[in-house]
Design a protein around this motif. Structure first.
Motif, short mmCIF file in Angstrom:
data_model
loop_
_atom_site.label_atom_id
_atom_site.label_comp_id
_atom_site.label_asym_id
_atom_site.label_seq_id
_atom_site.Cartn_x
_atom_site.Cartn_y
_atom_site.Cartn_z
N ILE A 133 0.68 -1.26 0.08
CA ILE A 133 0.06 -0.06 -0.06
C ILE A 133 0.72 1.21 -0.03
CG2 ILE A 133 -1.60 1.38 1.28
CD1 ILE A 133 -2.77 -1.34 2.19
N VAL A 134 1.85 1.24 0.78
CA VAL A 134 2.79 2.28 1.08
C VAL A 134 3.76 2.63 -0.42
CG1 VAL A 134 4.69 3.30 2.18
CG2 VAL A 134 2.89 2.22 3.48
N THR A 135 3.97 1.77 -1.09
CA THR A 135 4.81 1.74 -2.30
C THR A 135 3.92 1.74 -3.24
OG1 THR A 135 6.53 0.06 -1.16
CG2 THR A 135 6.64 0.53 -3.47
N VAL A 136 2.98 1.10 -3.49
CA VAL A 136 2.28 1.12 -4.86
C VAL A 136 1.16 2.32 -4.68
CG1 VAL A 136 0.61 -0.07 -6.37
CG2 VAL A 136 2.27 -1.24 -4.98
N ILE A 137 0.80 2.72 -3.90
CA ILE A 137 -0.10 3.81 -3.83
C ILE A 137 0.23 5.21 -3.36
CG2 ILE A 137 -2.61 4.78 -2.74
CD1 ILE A 137 -3.61 1.78 -2.39
N LEU A 138 1.28 5.11 -2.82
CA LEU A 138 1.68 6.39 -2.22
C LEU A 138 2.90 6.88 -2.98
CD1 LEU A 138 1.06 6.38 1.62
CD2 LEU A 138 -0.38 7.28 -0.22
N ILE A 139 4.15 5.98 -2.97
CA ILE A 139 5.35 6.43 -3.27
C ILE A 139 5.61 6.38 -4.72
CG2 ILE A 139 7.84 5.86 -3.26
CD1 ILE A 139 7.27 4.81 -0.44
#
Length: 276
Positions: A133-139
């Motif tokens: 979630i952190v990688t794919v949606i935010l970063i």
């Protein structure tokens, strides 16, 4: 000649990006011996760091601007209607993608007259899901859109036509998403649409939002992969399956048409220093 130089420069940037990533992974692996990044937190943090450092290295060397100060703070300039059409576009594009990922199964079905998909066991633990979630949606949406659209397309537009700039940027975007050959064409199509959105609206946050939507669908399908695959392949590529593809094509056309005509009277992008 101009096109060749632009393509070679862009490919050079991609090679540098990949080499920096490999270097960061190698250093983290070296300092983590003998554990060898078996801990899931260490594994994910190393991936995220490699990704972020690689992009910021490119930004620092090739794009000499303060990135965070370039994000438009005047949110009142953004139109809710375009956000709605981006949602419509993203849903349509996700439906269009299905046959591209099913190409081997389509060949099997129309060759043999039936489909016998193997039962696969999909599972994702909570730690992996959190980092996904952190990688794919935010970063990922933020850094990839800033580089491939805001920086690269704007840079290419200085000496190339819009369509040339979009195609080169989309090709390079697809190259770094070639985990499997089936991912190449969808990534290229996404790059073209995201590039058009950026050029026509001149606001990178629209492209970032579009990217977040598409990556969110990816996570939703990943979490529900077994149920989704059971449903889609039980259709046996019948009229419902193809009706969904046609419906997706209509949504994609309508969404893209509305978005790209939203700022027809406005000026074109002139370079990388254009405000977001």
């Amino acid at each position: 000649m101009r096109l060749t130089k632009a393509l070679l420069l862009t490919l050079l940037l991609i090679i540098i990006f990949l080499l920096v990533q490999i270097g960061v992974f190698g250093l983290l692996e070296l300092f983590d011996q003998p554990i060898s990044l078996q801990n899931p937190h260490q594994k994910w943090i190393s991936k995220i760091l490699g990704f972020v450092i690689s992009y910021f290295f490119l930004f620092k060397v090739f794009w000499k601007v303060e990135i965070l100060n370039k994000l438009d703070s005047k949110l009142n300039n953004y139109k809710i209607s375009i956000l709605i059409y981006l949602i419509i576009l993203s849903i349509g594009l996700e439906l269009i993608y299905q046959p591209l990922f099913d190409v081997n199964k389509l060949i099997e079905f129309y060759k043999n007259g039936y489909l016998n998909p193997e039962k696969e066991n999909y599972s994702i633990n909570q730690i992996d899901l959190l980092y996904q979630i952190v990688t794919v949606i935010l970063i990922t949406p933020l850094l990839e859109e800033l580089f491939f659209r805001k920086f690269l397309i704007s840079k290419l537009l200085k000496k190339n036509k819009e369509i040339t700039s979009i195609l080169i940027s989309s090709f390079c975007f697809a190259i770094i998403h070639i985990e499997t050959p089936l991912n190449l064409i969808p990534s290229f199509i996404f790059g073209v649409l995201s590039g058009l959105i950026f050029i026509k609206t001149r606001k990178i946050l629209y492209s970032i939002f579009f990217h977040i939507l598409m990556n969110s669908y990816y996570l939703i399908f990943l979490i529900n992969a077994s149920n989704y695959n059971d449903w889609i392949y039980n259709l046996n590529f019948d009229y419902i399956y193809w009706s969904l593809i046609i419906f997706g094509s209509i949504l994609t056309f309508v969404g893209m048409k509305k978005i790209t005509t939203a700022n027809n009277g406005s000026s074109q992008i002139t370079g990388i220093d254009e405000k977001v």
